[in-house]
Design a protein around this motif. Structure first.
Motif, PDB file in Angstrom:
ATOM      1  N   THR A  30       0.855  -1.365   0.497  1.00 41.21           N
ATOM      2  CA  THR A  30      -0.306  -0.267  -0.265  1.00 41.21           C
ATOM      3  C   THR A  30       0.883   1.550   0.104  1.00 41.21           C
ATOM      4  N   GLU A  31       0.605   2.231  -0.743  1.00 41.73           N
ATOM      5  CA  GLU A  31       1.299   3.280  -0.848  1.00 41.73           C
ATOM      6  C   GLU A  31       0.380   4.367  -0.779  1.00 41.73           C
ATOM      7  N   GLN A  32       0.252   5.996  -0.282  1.00 44.69           N
ATOM      8  CA  GLN A  32      -0.070   7.098  -0.031  1.00 44.69           C
ATOM      9  C   GLN A  32       0.587   8.084  -0.712  1.00 44.69           C
ATOM     10  N   PHE A  33       0.097   8.691  -0.927  1.00 45.05           N
ATOM     11  CA  PHE A  33       0.578  10.491  -1.413  1.00 45.05           C
ATOM     12  C   PHE A  33      -0.187  11.395  -1.133  1.00 45.05           C
ATOM     13  N   ARG A  34      -0.350  12.835  -0.414  1.00 45.73           N
ATOM     14  CA  ARG A  34      -1.168  13.761  -0.196  1.00 45.73           C
ATOM     15  C   ARG A  34      -0.847  14.743  -1.440  1.00 45.73           C
ATOM     16  N   MET A  35      -1.806  15.051  -1.638  1.00 44.70           N
ATOM     17  CA  MET A  35      -1.996  16.467  -2.374  1.00 44.70           C
ATOM     18  C   MET A  35      -2.922  17.657  -1.780  1.00 44.70           C
ATOM     19  N   GLY A  36      -2.910  18.466  -1.418  1.00 49.84           N
ATOM     20  CA  GLY A  36      -3.712  18.838  -0.817  1.00 49.84           C
ATOM     21  C   GLY A  36      -4.113  18.545   0.086  1.00 49.84           C
ATOM     22  N   PRO A  37      -5.682  18.647   0.110  1.00 50.98           N
ATOM     23  CA  PRO A  37      -6.610  17.695   0.704  1.00 50.98           C
ATOM     24  C   PRO A  37      -6.893  16.326  -0.229  1.00 50.98           C
ATOM     25  N   TRP A  38      -5.854  15.517  -0.411  1.00 49.68           N
ATOM     26  CA  TRP A  38      -6.708  14.370  -1.413  1.00 49.68           C
ATOM     27  C   TRP A  38      -5.417  14.043  -0.635  1.00 49.68           C
ATOM     28  N   LEU A  39      -5.979  12.189  -0.396  1.00 53.92           N
ATOM     29  CA  LEU A  39      -5.439  11.251  -0.443  1.00 53.92           C
ATOM     30  C   LEU A  39      -5.414  10.454  -1.293  1.00 53.92           C
ATOM     31  N   ILE A  40      -3.832   9.872  -1.980  1.00 59.00           N
ATOM     32  CA  ILE A  40      -4.011   9.302  -2.930  1.00 59.00           C
ATOM     33  C   ILE A  40      -3.803   7.818  -2.082  1.00 59.00           C
ATOM     34  N   THR A  41      -4.200   6.473  -2.388  1.00 57.92           N
ATOM     35  CA  THR A  41      -4.616   5.939  -2.230  1.00 57.92           C
ATOM     36  C   THR A  41      -3.844   4.240  -2.765  1.00 57.92           C
ATOM     37  N   THR A  42      -2.939   3.697  -3.512  1.00 62.91           N
ATOM     38  CA  THR A  42      -3.004   2.232  -4.436  1.00 62.91           C
ATOM     39  C   THR A  42      -2.370   1.412  -3.427  1.00 62.91           C
ATOM     40  N   ARG A  43      -2.971  -0.083  -3.880  1.00 61.65           N
ATOM     41  CA  ARG A  43      -3.429  -1.493  -3.208  1.00 61.65           C
ATOM     42  C   ARG A  43      -2.383  -2.134  -4.081  1.00 61.65           C
ATOM     43  N   LYS A  44      -1.631  -3.346  -3.690  1.00 58.38           N
ATOM     44  CA  LYS A  44      -1.656  -4.640  -4.540  1.00 58.38           C
ATOM     45  C   LYS A  44      -1.230  -5.420  -4.144  1.00 58.38           C
ATOM     46  N   SER A  45      -1.788  -6.384  -4.420  1.00 58.25           N
ATOM     47  CA  SER A  45      -2.172  -7.784  -4.044  1.00 58.25           C
ATOM     48  C   SER A  45      -2.270  -8.812  -4.980  1.00 58.25           C
ATOM     49  N   HIS A  46      -2.020  -9.966  -4.106  1.00 57.07           N
ATOM     50  CA  HIS A  46      -2.130 -11.055  -5.106  1.00 57.07           C
ATOM     51  C   HIS A  46      -3.205 -11.293  -6.159  1.00 57.07           C
ATOM     52  N   ILE A  47      -3.260 -12.035  -6.985  1.00 58.51           N
ATOM     53  CA  ILE A  47      -4.320 -12.467  -6.818  1.00 58.51           C
ATOM     54  C   ILE A  47      -5.206 -13.524  -6.578  1.00 58.51           C
ATOM     55  N   LEU A  48      -6.648 -13.629  -6.963  1.00 53.88           N
ATOM     56  CA  LEU A  48      -7.436 -14.124  -5.558  1.00 53.88           C
ATOM     57  C   LEU A  48      -7.532 -15.658  -6.269  1.00 53.88           C
ATOM     58  N   GLU A  49      -6.828 -15.642  -5.000  1.00 51.64           N
ATOM     59  CA  GLU A  49      -7.254 -17.813  -5.521  1.00 51.64           C
ATOM     60  C   GLU A  49      -8.486 -18.218  -5.379  1.00 51.64           C
ATOM     61  N   SER A  50      -8.382 -20.124  -6.664  1.00 52.88           N
ATOM     62  CA  SER A  50      -8.716 -19.802  -7.152  1.00 52.88           C
ATOM     63  C   SER A  50      -9.979 -20.588  -6.446  1.00 52.88           C
ATOM     64  N   GLU A  51      -9.971 -20.885  -5.329  1.00 54.24           N
ATOM     65  CA  GLU A  51     -10.829 -21.106  -4.736  1.00 54.24           C
ATOM     66  C   GLU A  51     -10.607 -20.837  -3.257  1.00 54.24           C
ATOM     67  N   GLY A  52     -12.200 -20.959  -1.860  1.00 50.93           N
ATOM     68  CA  GLY A  52     -11.760 -20.592  -0.956  1.00 50.93           C
ATOM     69  C   GLY A  52     -12.809 -19.564  -0.653  1.00 50.93           C
ATOM     70  N   PRO A  53     -12.893 -19.494   0.546  1.00 49.05           N
ATOM     71  CA  PRO A  53     -13.733 -17.899   0.765  1.00 49.05           C
ATOM     72  C   PRO A  53     -13.950 -16.603   0.286  1.00 49.05           C
ATOM     73  N   GLN A  54     -12.731 -16.434   0.036  1.00 49.58           N
ATOM     74  CA  GLN A  54     -12.619 -15.082  -0.342  1.00 49.58           C
ATOM     75  C   GLN A  54     -13.379 -15.341  -2.234  1.00 49.58           C
ATOM     76  N   ARG A  55     -12.998 -16.137  -2.566  1.00 52.21           N
ATOM     77  CA  ARG A  55     -13.330 -17.071  -3.663  1.00 52.21           C
ATOM     78  C   ARG A  55     -14.743 -16.474  -4.093  1.00 52.21           C
ATOM     79  N   GLN A  56     -15.485 -17.118  -3.517  1.00 53.75           N
ATOM     80  CA  GLN A  56     -16.841 -17.860  -3.813  1.00 53.75           C
ATOM     81  C   GLN A  56     -17.521 -16.159  -2.985  1.00 53.75           C
ATOM     82  N   THR A  57     -17.037 -15.511  -1.922  1.00 54.08           N
ATOM     83  CA  THR A  57     -17.733 -13.462  -1.925  1.00 54.08           C
ATOM     84  C   THR A  57     -17.174 -12.819  -2.740  1.00 54.08           C
ATOM     85  N   PHE A  58     -15.832 -13.510  -3.429  1.00 56.86           N
ATOM     86  CA  PHE A  58     -16.131 -12.618  -4.756  1.00 56.86           C
ATOM     87  C   PHE A  58     -17.122 -12.839  -6.177  1.00 56.86           C
TER      88      PHE A  58
END
Length: 269
Positions: A12-40
């Motif tokens: 996760t990276e963040q950068f502030r520009m005046g009143p704006w907070l810009i956030t980016t998050r990069k994570s792993h590929i969604l698993e092919s099975e499991g609760p997170q996959r089912q919810t998605f």
């Protein structure tokens, strides 16, 4: 052990520009099975989802008052047609040929847009009545101004999903953002190619100058049948080159105006 490390990788990276907070998050590929996959998957009406989904990846641009814009894979896939196969209508003969050896696609009985084409332009964030006001506009993003040299304070490139269309092409949705001292600019691009059939580029651009009380947002959809494209075939896999030559099919130009500050937004009784 390697799999466990992959699951935990999230940047996760963040950068502030005046009143704006810009956030980016990069994570792993969604698993092919499991609760997170089912919810998605249960949150979507699609009979199949892209092979590679970055469900936790996000780009968020949020004002101190809580309003703003966010870009994520789930909301992008909500905009995919879950009831029709538009490509079948657009290029029927080439479509039949492309799908002839597509076991992965032919196994699906319910029609849907298996190219995962989306007209997603971002998700509006709000804090109560504090939200962006979206209207049509005649204003345009000054792309020539963006070509001027200016120091880049922050940059990131985030992939939301990717699919090889059963080895018959590609459909990729990614976002790039760059922040300069006076402005920020983001481009979300979906590049869709069905080999020997069609190429499409859907672009969403958002631009903000620090002294303005609005964002400009533009959406453009371009596509052509491969037989109508005049470029050399080796350029068919280059999204930048294709975006220059494809026929514009749809355009949307919007102004996203900021709400008044809380103390000015109170009704007088």
């Amino acid at each position: 052990m390697a799999t466990e490390r992959a699951k935990s990788r999230s940047v996760t990276e963040q950068f502030r520009m005046g009143p704006w907070l810009i956030t980016t998050r990069k994570s792993h590929i969604l698993e092919s099975e499991g609760p997170q996959r089912q919810t998605f998957e249960s949150s979507l009406r699609l009979p199949q989802v892209p092979e590679m989904i970055f469900a936790d990846n996000v780009l968020r641009i949020q004002h101190d008052d809580g309003f703003g814009l966010e870009f994520n894979a789930l909301d992008a896939l909500r905009r995919v047609d879950a009831d029709h196969d538009p490509l079948k209508v657009a290029v029927s003969e080439a479509w039949k040929e492309a799908r002839a050896d597509c076991e992965h696609i032919n196994d699906v009985h319910k029609p849907f847009d298996w190219t995962y084409t989306t007209d997603y332009m971002g998700t509006l964030l709000h804090n109560g009545d504090h939200k962006l006001n979206v209207t049509e506009t005649s204003d345009r993003i000054d792309l020539e101004k963006l070509k001027q040299r200016e120091k880049i304070m922050f940059y990131d490139d985030i992939v939301l999903f990717e699919d090889e269309l059963a080895d018959n092409g590609a459909s990729v949705l990614n976002i790039k953002i760059r922040v300069m001292p006076s402005s920020f600019f983001l481009l979300m691009r979906q590049f869709m190619r069905v080999d020997n059939v069609m190429i499409r580029v859907n672009d969403t651009r958002v631009y903000h100058e620090a002294d303005k009380n609005y964002f400009l947002r533009e959406f453009t959809s371009r596509d052509d049948k491969v037989t109508d494209i005049k470029l050399k075939p080796h350029l068919f896999t280059d999204p930048n080159e294709m975006a220059k030559c494809l026929t514009v099919r749809k355009e949307v130009f919007e102004k996203l105006e900021f709400p008044l500050p809380a103390k000015q937004n109170t009704a007088v009784s």
